[in-house]
Design an enzyme around this catalytic site. Structure first.
Site, PDB file in Angstrom:
ATOM      1  N   ALA A   1      -0.361  10.570  -5.088  1.00  0.00           N
ATOM      2  CA  ALA A   1       1.023  10.064  -5.021  1.00  0.00           C
ATOM      3  C   ALA A   1       1.097   8.779  -5.839  1.00  0.00           C
ATOM      4  CB  ALA A   1       1.445   9.820  -3.574  1.00  0.00           C
TER       5      ALA A   1
ATOM      6  N   THR B   1       5.204   3.534 -14.097  1.00  0.00           N
ATOM      7  CA  THR B   1       4.941   3.635 -15.534  1.00  0.00           C
ATOM      8  C   THR B   1       6.257   3.482 -16.297  1.00  0.00           C
ATOM      9  OG1 THR B   1       5.356   6.007 -15.594  1.00  0.00           O
ATOM     10  CG2 THR B   1       3.084   5.324 -15.122  1.00  0.00           C
TER      11      THR B   1
ATOM     12  N   GLU C   1       3.541  -0.764 -10.975  1.00  0.00           N
ATOM     13  CA  GLU C   1       4.911  -0.839 -10.424  1.00  0.00           C
ATOM     14  C   GLU C   1       5.835   0.172 -11.124  1.00  0.00           C
ATOM     15  OE1 GLU C   1       6.515  -4.371  -8.927  1.00  0.00           O
ATOM     16  OE2 GLU C   1       4.567  -5.322  -8.649  1.00  0.00           O
TER      17      GLU C   1
ATOM     18  N   ARG D   1      -6.221 -21.158 -40.276  1.00  0.00           N
ATOM     19  CA  ARG D   1      -7.132 -20.253 -40.980  1.00  0.00           C
ATOM     20  C   ARG D   1      -6.797 -20.202 -42.485  1.00  0.00           C
ATOM     21  NH1 ARG D   1     -11.931 -17.609 -41.439  1.00  0.00           N
ATOM     22  NH2 ARG D   1     -11.681 -15.467 -42.154  1.00  0.00           N
TER      23      ARG D   1
ATOM     24  N   ILE E   1      -4.933  -0.500  -4.805  1.00  0.00           N
ATOM     25  CA  ILE E   1      -4.179  -1.506  -4.058  1.00  0.00           C
ATOM     26  C   ILE E   1      -4.591  -2.910  -4.506  1.00  0.00           C
ATOM     27  CG2 ILE E   1      -3.563  -2.366  -1.752  1.00  0.00           C
ATOM     28  CD1 ILE E   1      -2.639   0.588  -2.510  1.00  0.00           C
TER      29      ILE E   1
ATOM     30  N   SER F   1       3.239   8.277  -9.594  1.00  0.00           N
ATOM     31  CA  SER F   1       4.658   8.280  -9.993  1.00  0.00           C
ATOM     32  C   SER F   1       5.495   8.999  -8.952  1.00  0.00           C
ATOM     33  CB  SER F   1       4.808   8.983 -11.351  1.00  0.00           C
ATOM     34  OG  SER F   1       4.196   8.229 -12.364  1.00  0.00           O
TER      35      SER F   1
ATOM     36  N   ALA G   1       0.838  -1.203   0.000  1.00  0.00           N
ATOM     37  CA  ALA G   1       0.000   0.000   0.000  1.00  0.00           C
ATOM     38  C   ALA G   1       0.873   1.253   0.000  1.00  0.00           C
ATOM     39  CB  ALA G   1      -0.940  -0.019   1.203  1.00  0.00           C
TER      40      ALA G   1
END
Ligand code: CAA
Length: 386
Positions: free
Chosen positions: A129, A371, A369, A267, A156, A131, A123
């Protein structure tokens, strides 16, 4: 630094692959459709000891290490990114304890997390808050032998189902990121409310929620490290876990490639399988090349991080490889899933086929986690600081 998968790691991969194909794949579309956490799969994954792979044996894990966690997540993500988060989110939730906790905290909390009795959640993120992780506003005020936590966390993973939260809060708002501290917070403590559940584009079936702390008393002994160590603990955690997201991205991409290859062979258009056309062949060749390059970078990063101590690898090298593999693999997952949808044409766009789900799932790997813009910041900073 070179690496090679051991015989045990190859065996682990095979056994997780069987589990994924037999038990997870048949549930993947339903998990996405219903957006329900797959408790049955969590039990299966825990029973195989897979939640303890990243935890040393002395704390109840299998001690298999980060390269094995990466293999586990990759194999599950090939068939269901949401199910792979059962492992990846547990890893993220527990990692602050492993990198920043005391011996007593590790002994107390890690065994339950390793065997899956306890679900963990990380968390850090707040509405303002993301980046800018250092600007966390959740407050922790020392009162006697407790800290009183108040504030709101968002996005979270495992928020509504976690038994243990690793929470980042400020003990000294004037000190900025140097005022952040890290705490272990049990769900049973008073003053915790689970807020809204997010309705997401992808990774549906993983529980992403707000978590609100309202005068939540946390024993002072649950502070990890010292006051002010929180930001470093968060960053050291992400150094270890970003390769796990890289692995998730590789898995998603490989799953999409496999599907596109078998479809292209079946296909028939213009009197022959579309795999006979160079336009399709070139797409598949590029996809295959990218996936393998991403896999090698993820494995290399995982081995490097796992063995950083004994090989004297610098912290900046660890951070750089962690970010590079997550950046590269997640961009590959996005490109490859978009192209795989294209190979299937109209069918790729339909829910009856798994590729539109894989494409939606791939997108988050470029975002969570950190960008991919933040990964570039970390890579450049570490590259230029050496
Ligand atoms: N290890 C140890 N210490 C570190 C570190 C690391 N990897 N990275 C930074 N630090 C230290 C620095 O050394 C510095 O300390 P000193 O001043 O004592 O030298 C301090 O931390 C500040 O570092 P920076 O100046 O680099 O901090 P910054 O604010 O410029 O940049 C950032 C930091 C890289 C942008 C960082 O805020 C970041 O990674 N942001 C992204 C956050 C993120 O990934 N959030 C994802 C949340 S989890 C999630 O998404 C999962 C989910 O469940 C949804």
């Amino acid at each position: 630094m070179s690496y090679q998968l051991s015989e045990e790691q190859e065996m682990l991969r095979q056994s997780v692959r069987r589990l994924a194909e037999d038990k997870v794949a048949p549930r993947a579309a339903e998990i996405d459709e219903k957006d329900e956490y797959p408790w049955d799969l969590k039990e299966l994954i825990a029973d195989q000891g897979l939640l303890g792979a990243g935890i040393p044996e002395e704390y109840g894990g299998t001690g298999a290490g980060l390269p094995s966690v990466v293999l586990i997540v990759e194999e599950i993500a090939k068939v269901s990114a949401a199910a792979s988060l059962i492992v990846a989110a547990q890893e993220l939730g527990m990692m602050p304890i492993l990198v920043g906790g005391s011996e007593a905290q590790k002994q107390k909390y890690l065994p339950g997390i390793a065997d899956g009795d306890q679900i963990a959640a990380f968390a850090l993120t707040e509405p303002n808050a993301g980046s800018d992780a250092g600007s966390v506003k959740t407050r922790a005020v020392r009162e006697g032998d407790k800290y009183i936590l108040s504030g709101q966390k968002c996005f979270i993973t495992n928020g509504s189902i976690a038994d243990v939260f690793t929470v980042f809060a400020t003990t000294d708002p004037k000190a900025g990121l140097k005022g952040l501290s890290a705490f272990i917070v049990e769900k049973s403590y008073p003053g915790i409310t689970i807020g809204k559940k997010e309705h997401k584009m992808g990774i549906r079936g993983s529980e992403t929620t707000e978590v609100i702390f309202d005068n939540c008393p946390v024993p002072a002994e649950n502070l990890m490290g010292k006051e002010g160590h929180g930001f470093k603990i968060a960053m050291m955690t992400l150094d270890c876990t970003r390769p796990v997201i890289g692995a998730q991205a590789v898995g998603i991409a490989q799953g999409a490639l496999d599907y596109a290859v078998s479809y292209a062979k079946e296909r028939v258009q213009f009197g022959k399988p579309i795999a006979m056309f160079q336009g399709i062949q070139f797409m598949l060749a590029d996809m295959c090349t990218r996936v393998e390059a991403a896999r090698q970078l993820v494995y290399k990063a995982a081995h490097m991080i796992e063995n950083a101590g004994k090989n004297n690898v610098s912290a900046s090298e660890v951070g750089r490889f962690s970010s590079m593999c997550k950046l590269f693999a997640s961009d590959v997952a996005m490109q490859v899933t978009v192209d795989a949808v294209q190979v299937l044409g109209g069918y790729g766009y339909m829910k009856e086929y798994p590729l539109e789900r894989m494409m939606r799932d791939a997108k988050i790997t470029q975002i969570y986690e950190g960008t991919n813009q933040i990964q570039r910041v970390v890579i450049a900073k570490n590259l230029l600081s050496d």
